[in-house]
Design an enzyme around this catalytic site. Structure first.
Site, mmCIF file in Angstrom:
data_model
loop_
_atom_site.group_PDB
_atom_site.id
_atom_site.type_symbol
_atom_site.label_atom_id
_atom_site.label_comp_id
_atom_site.label_asym_id
_atom_site.label_seq_id
_atom_site.Cartn_x
_atom_site.Cartn_y
_atom_site.Cartn_z
ATOM 1 N N MET A 126 36.325 37.632 43.703
ATOM 2 C CA MET A 126 35.790 38.921 44.131
ATOM 3 C C MET A 126 36.684 39.589 45.184
ATOM 4 O O MET A 126 37.584 38.969 45.738
ATOM 5 C CB MET A 126 34.374 38.741 44.690
ATOM 6 C CG MET A 126 33.373 38.226 43.662
ATOM 7 S SD MET A 126 31.710 38.001 44.332
ATOM 8 C CE MET A 126 31.211 39.701 44.651
ATOM 9 N N HIS A 127 36.397 40.855 45.445
ATOM 10 C CA HIS A 127 36.903 41.624 46.594
ATOM 11 C C HIS A 127 38.360 42.051 46.508
ATOM 12 O O HIS A 127 38.804 42.885 47.300
ATOM 13 C CB HIS A 127 36.727 40.839 47.910
ATOM 14 C CG HIS A 127 35.388 40.217 48.100
ATOM 15 N ND1 HIS A 127 34.212 40.941 48.043
ATOM 16 C CD2 HIS A 127 35.027 38.931 48.345
ATOM 17 C CE1 HIS A 127 33.185 40.122 48.262
ATOM 18 N NE2 HIS A 127 33.657 38.894 48.433
ATOM 19 N N ASP A 173 32.593 35.973 40.619
ATOM 20 C CA ASP A 173 32.566 34.532 40.342
ATOM 21 C C ASP A 173 31.256 33.857 40.754
ATOM 22 O O ASP A 173 30.746 32.991 40.038
ATOM 23 C CB ASP A 173 33.775 33.828 40.966
ATOM 24 C CG ASP A 173 33.968 34.122 42.451
ATOM 25 O OD1 ASP A 173 33.113 34.782 43.066
ATOM 26 O OD2 ASP A 173 34.994 33.682 42.995
#
Length: 490
Positions: free
Chosen positions: A78-79, A237
């Site tokens: 992520m991110h 995830d």
């Protein structure tokens, strides 16, 4: 039919081939480089992900009827910030979730814009790893590249785009950008304005089980798959792993004891705690979830075993522990700072309570208990919102330890369910592809039929009481020593 689940991790991509009933037919992993251009920076080349995925899919399917592959979906780190120009070319390497360059931008968002406004706009506050601070960093430090941005994407969504030609993301992954209004599942106009970007630069939002398109002809030809193969949005995830462990629906819980640690609680209702100690994100099942994330979990045990006492025999070391709940040694597991619930990058690992008769086993026990206590910190925040949890699934490398599972069960006073498969985000994403192809009517039905519990660890009254007393002491240590962390970092 067959379904491909793609787990786009930080060190490698893991791909599984799953039949509609959940049977896993094949598993392939492909590693790719991680770059550290400066101290605290962490980057990857999206082109390396694409190469790993395409080579992985070819290897995954080579011994199977490729025409039976009906869908591909994703669970992804992520991110990370992926930016494309008007020709859909990658402008710069992706800035990853564990990149620490955005301290100034994170402080600006939290202190100048204000945590109250951020929470109102997005249901979350700023963390250094989130995507919005990274955009502000590029704007301030690479203005010529910022001006070229035509599309802003997350890691797994770049792969979905390369497969389908569609600029897309899903609600669960987008929740971690600090650019989405999580409650209303739309881009936050206020946050886009703060970051100096437009809605046209953002990908289209989908539910995790939505079909975003089909394989482009040239991609289908390269992979040997059908052009009718559906590309499905997928999930971040943690949300994908939650699907893979059956943590969907209302009031379900999953604990992950990986390098980092998470406690993930699914909910039908949207909710935010008053201090934003937990992340309030959309879930891959179409609802919401709360998540507490600690930056060092199983990595604490690895650090203690490998680096400090110098052994790989984890099982033998844990066998020396004979007084669960009875030691007065405590460990704060903040070796890389901490996210939930303290949000303090300057927090540090700390032993306290040693005496002349403290043993190596006492300190090993303190490490395992410290991680469990830190996970309970986040559980207590969830309980303060009225959420009632009686049992949890468990996954990750640390979950291979019977002793650690026993400690978790008794520290949290929860029944701990162990599941048959440990494929995590890869399995969850394959399940999302199956739901998108109408093999199941919902994510919940897929989880109910595919995820199987093979063991349950029950807490015992005696140990629960001992750990209740010990936790009440543990939770006083961080507030007491917090000020010291500011002193020792200088």
């Amino acid at each position: 039919m067959l379904y491909i689940g793609v787990d786009l991790g930080t060190s490698a991509v893991k791909l599984i081939l799953m039949e509609a009933d959940g049977t896993i037919k094949n598993v392939v992993s492909k590693e790719y480089p991680l770059y550290f251009p400066k101290p605290g920076w962490s980057e990857q080349k999206p082109e390396d992900w694409w190469e790993g995925v395409t080579e992985g899919i070819k290897e995954l399917t080579k011994d199977f009827d490729k025409n039976k592959v009906a869908g591909i979906s994703f669970g992804g780190q992520m991110h990370g910030l992926v930016i494309l120009d008007q020709d859909d070319q990658v402008i710069r390497p992706a800035i990853l979730w564990n990149d620490g360059r955005t301290g100034k931008e994170t402080n600006y968002l939290n202190e100048v814009i204000g945590k109250d406004k951020l929470s109102a706009y997005t249901a979350n506050i700023a963390f250094a790893g989130f995507t919005a601070p990274k955009l502000l960093w590029v704007k301030a430090n690479e203005p010529e590249l910022f001006e070229k941005i035509n599309k802003i994407m997350l890691p797994k969504d770049y792969i979905a785009y390369k497969l389908s030609g569609v600029h897309c993301t899903d609600y669960s992954d987008a929740s971690g950008m600090l650019l989405m209004d999580v409650k209303n599942k739309c881009w936050s106009k206020e946050m886009l304005a703060i970051c100096g970007v437009t809605q046209e630069q953002m990908p289209k939002l989908y539910e995790s089980y939505d079909v975003v398109g089909t394989l482009k002809p040239e991609v289908a030809n390269e992979l040997g798959l059908s052009t009718q193969c559906k590309v499905v949005a997928g999930a971040g995830d943690n949300a994908a792993a939650a699907v893979g462990t059956g943590t969907v629906g209302d009031g379900r819980c999953n604990i992950s004891l990986g390098t980092s640690g998470t406690i993930f609680i699914s909910s039908k209702e949207f909710g935010v705690d008053e201090n934003n100690a937990l992340h309030a994100f959309a879930h891959a099942d179409g609802s919401y979830h709360l998540m507490g994330c600690m930056l060092s979990a199983a990595s604490c045990n690895k650090w203690w075993m490998d680096g400090i006492i110098g052994t790989k025999d984890y099982q033998n070391e844990q066998a020396q522990i004979t007084k669960l709940g009875g030691s007065q040694v405590y460990f704060l597991p903040y070796l890389m700072g901490e996210r939930s619930p303290h949000n303090n990058p300057d927090a540090r690992g700390t032993f306290i309570g040693m005496t002349m008769d403290t043993t190596r086993a006492d300190m090993t026990q303190a490490v395992l208990e410290g991680v469990a206590f830190a996970i309970r910190d986040s559980l207590e925040v969830a309980k303060s919102l009225g959420i009632k949890i009686e049992r949890t699934k468990i996954c990750g490398g640390g979950a291979k330890s019977p002793l650690w599972k026993k400690i978790i069960a008794n520290v949290l006073n929860l029944k701990v369910d162990v599941i048959e498969s440990e494929e995590g985000p890869a399995l969850g994403s394959a399940m999302l592809a199956a739901v998108a192809n109408k093999e199941y009517t919902s994510v919940e039905e897929a989880a109910e039929k595919i995820v199987k519990v093979v063991d349950t660890i029950e807490p015992t009254n005696e140990l629960v009481q001992k750990y209740e007393e010990k936790y009440n002491k543990f939770k006083q240590i961080y507030p007491t020593v917090k000020g010291l962390f500011d002193i020792i970092k200088e």
